[in-house]
Design a protein around this motif. Structure first.
Motif, short mmCIF file in Angstrom:
data_model
loop_
_atom_site.label_atom_id
_atom_site.label_comp_id
_atom_site.label_asym_id
_atom_site.label_seq_id
_atom_site.Cartn_x
_atom_site.Cartn_y
_atom_site.Cartn_z
N ALA A 57 41.33 34.93 21.25
CA ALA A 57 41.76 34.60 22.99
C ALA A 57 41.92 35.64 23.55
O ALA A 57 41.26 36.14 23.78
CB ALA A 57 43.92 33.80 22.12
N THR A 58 42.06 34.59 24.85
CA THR A 58 41.57 35.24 26.96
C THR A 58 43.73 36.11 26.65
O THR A 58 44.16 35.48 26.51
CB THR A 58 41.31 34.50 27.48
N VAL A 59 42.82 37.12 26.93
CA VAL A 59 44.04 37.94 27.52
C VAL A 59 44.64 37.83 28.93
O VAL A 59 43.58 37.92 29.57
CB VAL A 59 44.13 39.72 27.65
N ALA A 60 45.59 37.20 29.73
CA ALA A 60 46.11 36.71 30.53
C ALA A 60 47.61 37.88 31.42
O ALA A 60 48.45 38.06 31.08
CB ALA A 60 46.71 35.41 30.84
N GLN A 61 46.89 39.00 32.23
CA GLN A 61 47.94 40.47 32.88
C GLN A 61 48.33 39.24 33.85
O GLN A 61 47.85 38.51 34.63
CB GLN A 61 47.43 40.81 33.17
N ALA A 62 50.02 39.60 34.16
CA ALA A 62 50.52 38.80 35.12
C ALA A 62 50.57 39.81 36.10
O ALA A 62 50.65 41.32 35.64
CB ALA A 62 51.82 38.25 34.70
N ALA A 63 51.09 39.31 37.21
CA ALA A 63 51.24 40.73 38.23
C ALA A 63 52.26 41.29 38.00
O ALA A 63 53.58 41.09 37.29
CB ALA A 63 51.42 39.66 39.43
N ALA A 64 52.90 42.35 38.23
CA ALA A 64 53.80 43.53 38.10
C ALA A 64 55.34 42.24 38.85
O ALA A 64 54.76 42.02 39.57
CB ALA A 64 54.08 44.52 38.81
N GLY A 202 57.77 30.90 34.83
CA GLY A 202 56.71 31.29 34.95
C GLY A 202 55.43 31.64 34.63
O GLY A 202 53.90 31.89 34.42
N LYS A 203 56.51 33.01 34.81
CA LYS A 203 55.46 34.11 34.56
C LYS A 203 55.56 34.90 33.81
O LYS A 203 56.26 34.54 32.39
CB LYS A 203 56.26 35.52 35.63
N TRP A 204 54.72 36.40 33.23
CA TRP A 204 55.54 36.90 31.99
C TRP A 204 54.42 38.56 32.29
O TRP A 204 53.89 38.46 33.06
CB TRP A 204 53.84 36.45 30.72
N GLU A 205 54.77 38.94 31.09
CA GLU A 205 54.39 40.42 31.20
C GLU A 205 52.58 40.73 30.18
O GLU A 205 51.91 40.92 31.14
CB GLU A 205 54.86 41.36 30.01
#
Length: 342
Positions: A57-64, A202-205
């Motif tokens: 799977a592809t890691v998706a990093q959200a904005a701070a 709808g965001k995440w860490e």
């Protein structure tokens, strides 16, 4: 700081329930046929920290996150007692309503581009399975990133929650066109975690983009069969039985853990099928298959009667699924033998 796992689905169509945040308490009585949440609990308990993430799977990093998120989302809602469904609609605005002027409907220029579509984003936040510290959060993330079966369990559990909302809205709005959501409907699926303020928006860490489910490999003939049959129906050289809708609905009810509805629906569909097949001359193999299924008529009727009195046992549900599959197989043979497919 408490963090919460979530599953997010992205759709290009309306789900029925309007945008908003909905508290979802566990059902008081889980259907016997639904083992998804039990599997999820077991996987959650067995999460291991062994090994670094490796593909899948592809890691998706959200904005701070902002220093002081503007949200009325209450963290207490999520502390172990309930999950939360968040539905948002982003993108194109809905078409303008109102009456046409004196000139009637406006003319459309040749080649005018289609309207931009909006996206419906449904996020299921698992407040009943909070991640109390960084170590547990990392274990959870590594587990869903590297293990396809655990991604599947989380996705199925989230889809069950979403369909609970869809079913409730369909019934409460008395709108039969609000349809259940299937695993293949989502344009994108994400699994991850974050603090309450993030996941509610709808965001995440951290999150992964879940690969689409594998497709069943079909032969060329198998791929063409539905299209050719549809063409025959549209040209008047074939027909769709009204009983087919009832049988298909029974199959869907079984998949959505509504066995009592499935039993009554299959009984109604089978009785109607007998009427629609009445007097029809059938080829030898089709006739034999039809006669074998007619022998099960009493069992189908009894399962429906049992479902009206109360819950079905696991064994009865399995038998109901077998009978629904056999009924569907009979209809398929009736349709596709006429088109030359063996």
């Amino acid at each position: 700081m408490n963090r919460f796992p979530f599953v997010q689905f992205e759709y290009t169509h309306s789900l029925g329930p309007p945008a908003g945040r909905y508290i979802v308490h566990p059902e008081e009585e889980e259907p016997e046929s639904s083992g998804v949440l039990d599997e999820l609990d077991q996987a959650f308990d067995e999460m291991s920290a062994a090994g670094a993430p490796a593909g899948g799977a592809t890691v998706a990093q959200a904005a701070a996150p902002p220093a002081a998120p503007a949200t009325d989302f209450d963290d207490d809602y999520l502390l172990g007692s309930a999950d939360v469904l968040v539905i948002r609609v982003v993108g194109a605005p809905p078409p303008k309503g109102g009456r046409f002027g004196r000139g009637g409907a406006p003319e459309v220029a040749d080649g005018e581009k289609p309207r931009e579509t909006s996206l419906t984003i449904a996020t299921i936040v698992f407040g009943t399975r909070l991640l109390p510290d960084d170590k547990i959060a990392r274990r959870f993330f590594e587990s869903v990133q590297t293990k396809a079966d655990e991604r599947d369990q989380w996705s199925r559990a989230a889809l069950e929650t979403l369909n609970r909302a869809v079913v409730a809205y369909r019934a409460c709005s008395a709108d039969p066109y609000v349809a259940d959501v299937s695993p293949l409907d989502a344009r994108a699926t994400r699994i991850g975690y974050g603090i309450a303020e993030l996941v509610s928006a709808g965001k995440w860490e951290k999150a992964i983009a879940v690969p689409p489910p594998p497709t069943v490999r079909l032969s060329r003939d198998q791929k063409l069969m539905p299209t050719q049959a549809m063409g025959m129906v549209l040209t008047g050289n074939g027909r769709v039985l009204e009983s087919e809708e009832l049988v298909l609905r029974a199959v869907l009810d079984l998949e959505q853990h509504r066995p009592r509805a499935a039993a009554s629906g299959l009984h109604a569909g089978f009785e109607l099928l007998l009427g629609e097949f009445g007097g029809q001359v059938m080829a030898g193999a089709l006739q034999s298959q039809f006669e074998r299924l007619v022998e099960q008529r009493g069992e189908i009727k009894e399962l429906a009667a049992t479902s009206r009195r109360g819950s079905l046992s696991s064994r009865e549900i399995e038998r109901l699924a077998d009978l629904a599959e056999a009924t569907g197989a009979l209809i398929d043979r009736w349709r596709y033998e006429a088109l030359g497919f063996a």
